[in-house]
Design a protein around this motif. Structure first.
Motif, PDB file in Angstrom:
ATOM      1  N   GLU A 197       6.823   7.085  -2.718  1.00 35.70           N
ATOM      2  CA  GLU A 197       7.330   5.384  -3.309  1.00 35.70           C
ATOM      3  C   GLU A 197       7.181   5.966  -4.679  1.00 35.70           C
ATOM      4  OE1 GLU A 197       8.983   2.854  -2.834  1.00 35.70           O
ATOM      5  OE2 GLU A 197       8.704   3.109  -0.672  1.00 35.70           O
ATOM      6  N   ASP A 221      -0.625 -11.133  -1.419  1.00 35.96           N
ATOM      7  CA  ASP A 221       0.168 -10.352  -2.334  1.00 35.96           C
ATOM      8  C   ASP A 221       0.887 -10.933  -2.389  1.00 35.96           C
ATOM      9  OD1 ASP A 221      -0.563  -7.865  -0.605  1.00 35.96           O
ATOM     10  OD2 ASP A 221       0.187  -8.561   1.311  1.00 35.96           O
ATOM     11  N   TYR A 243      -6.807  -8.164  -9.100  1.00 38.89           N
ATOM     12  CA  TYR A 243      -6.445  -7.893  -7.452  1.00 38.89           C
ATOM     13  C   TYR A 243      -7.628  -8.460  -6.600  1.00 38.89           C
ATOM     14  CZ  TYR A 243      -6.332  -5.943  -2.858  1.00 38.89           C
ATOM     15  OH  TYR A 243      -6.352  -5.531  -1.382  1.00 38.89           O
ATOM     16  N   GLY A 265       0.405   2.053   1.821  1.00 34.60           N
ATOM     17  CA  GLY A 265       1.019   1.306   1.511  1.00 34.60           C
ATOM     18  C   GLY A 265       2.652   1.283   1.572  1.00 34.60           C
ATOM     19  N   TRP A 284       0.291  -3.216  -1.072  1.00 31.04           N
ATOM     20  CA  TRP A 284      -0.367  -2.293  -1.081  1.00 31.04           C
ATOM     21  C   TRP A 284      -1.627  -1.578  -0.466  1.00 31.04           C
ATOM     22  CZ3 TRP A 284      -0.494  -3.906  -7.962  1.00 31.04           C
ATOM     23  CH2 TRP A 284       0.853  -3.396  -8.241  1.00 31.04           C
ATOM     24  N   GLU A 293      -4.392   1.521   6.921  1.00 35.04           N
ATOM     25  CA  GLU A 293      -4.399   2.111   5.279  1.00 35.04           C
ATOM     26  C   GLU A 293      -4.737   3.431   4.420  1.00 35.04           C
ATOM     27  OE1 GLU A 293      -5.200  -0.932   2.486  1.00 35.04           O
ATOM     28  OE2 GLU A 293      -3.496  -2.854   4.022  1.00 35.04           O
ATOM     29  N   ARG A 336      -1.938  -9.584  -8.208  1.00 34.67           N
ATOM     30  CA  ARG A 336      -2.267  -8.073  -7.699  1.00 34.67           C
ATOM     31  C   ARG A 336      -1.333  -7.981  -9.380  1.00 34.67           C
ATOM     32  NH1 ARG A 336       2.042  -5.605  -3.332  1.00 34.67           N
ATOM     33  NH2 ARG A 336       3.672  -6.135  -4.121  1.00 34.67           N
ATOM     34  N   LEU A 350      -5.179   2.421  -4.945  1.00 36.32           N
ATOM     35  CA  LEU A 350      -4.130   1.979  -4.734  1.00 36.32           C
ATOM     36  C   LEU A 350      -2.604   2.079  -4.429  1.00 36.32           C
ATOM     37  CD1 LEU A 350      -3.646  -1.621  -6.413  1.00 36.32           C
ATOM     38  CD2 LEU A 350      -1.442  -0.187  -6.065  1.00 36.32           C
ATOM     39  N   THR A 351      -1.581   2.719  -3.749  1.00 35.69           N
ATOM     40  CA  THR A 351      -0.763   2.987  -3.566  1.00 35.69           C
ATOM     41  C   THR A 351       0.269   1.844  -2.851  1.00 35.69           C
ATOM     42  OG1 THR A 351       0.430   4.788  -3.172  1.00 35.69           O
ATOM     43  CG2 THR A 351      -1.739   3.603  -0.956  1.00 35.69           C
ATOM     44  N   ASN A 352       1.285   2.112  -3.800  1.00 33.36           N
ATOM     45  CA  ASN A 352       2.773   1.609  -2.360  1.00 33.36           C
ATOM     46  C   ASN A 352       3.445   2.243  -1.779  1.00 33.36           C
ATOM     47  OD1 ASN A 352       4.366   2.681  -5.239  1.00 33.36           O
ATOM     48  ND2 ASN A 352       5.379   1.291  -5.434  1.00 33.36           N
TER      49      ASN A 352
END
Length: 204
Positions: free
Chosen positions: A88, A126, A121, A59, A64, A47, A131, A188-190
């Motif tokens: 995203e 998930d 979180y 992510g 994420w 990740e 989150r 954090l990234t999606n």
């Protein structure tokens, strides 16, 4: 006298190496080496990774990608970096992570806002509700993929200051907003995000 000064220096070095804050003896932390990066951060190598001077997060909308520092942030600190959201819609700075709670400071393309919010979180889930978290403050800003944004975050005397490109600002009281008062740092990234020029500085 010489022996005494050597002993004092040794004690100082031990104290610095055992420090629980993310800042170094120079009051500033930068990512420069992969070995140092691996020892200072907790992450899944699928990740997050460091390529030369670029921190890359990957992510997805359903899972994420999160990276978390192993050391505590100082009580008063300043964080500077540049971020590019390649894919995203969400990039988030996780501030003062304490167990599962943290402060959300993030760029959100869907709403075209920068945001401060309460965060939760759970590393092991998930599920919705385990989150993210509610928005407390937001301000409109045009946000796009494949564009670099300069982010500055400052926490001093329980006041949180968050700016992007030195043109869009949010500010709030950590105490009055009932936000996490102290803890670790995370990102954090999606989708996919790149971070460069990361500097974390302790403030008096």
């Amino acid at each position: 006298m010489r022996i005494k000064s050597i002993a004092v220096s040794a004690v100082a070095l031990i104290a610095i190496s055992c420090s629980t804050t993310i800042s170094t003896a120079n009051k500033e932390y930068k990512i420069t080496k992969v070995s140092k990066f691996k020892s200072d951060w907790d992450f899944n190598s699928k990740e997050w990774l460091l390529q030369k001077d670029t921190l890359i997060g990957i992510g997805g909308p359903m899972h994420w990608g999160v990276i978390e520092s192993k050391k505590q942030l100082p009580k008063n600190y300043e964080i500077d970096f540049k971020v590019n959201m390649i894919k995203e819609s969400l990039f988030e700075v996780m501030l003062n992570i304490d167990k599962e709670k943290y402060i959300r400071a993030y760029l959100y393309q869907i709403d075209q806002n920068i945001v401060i919010g309460q965060g939760v979180y759970s590393k092991n889930s998930d599920e919705y509700g385990k989150r993210g978290g509610p928005t407390l403050f937001k301000k409109p800003m045009k946000l796009e993929n494949n564009k670099w944004y300069a982010v500055k975050i400052r926490v001093a005397n329980n006041q949180l200051y968050f700016s992007v490109n030195n043109e869009t600002f949010l500010e709030c009281s950590i105490v009055k907003s009932k936000l996490s008062p102290q803890g670790k740092l995370g990102f954090l990234t999606n989708g996919e995000a790149k971070i460069i020029d990361l500097k974390i500085k302790s403030l008096k």
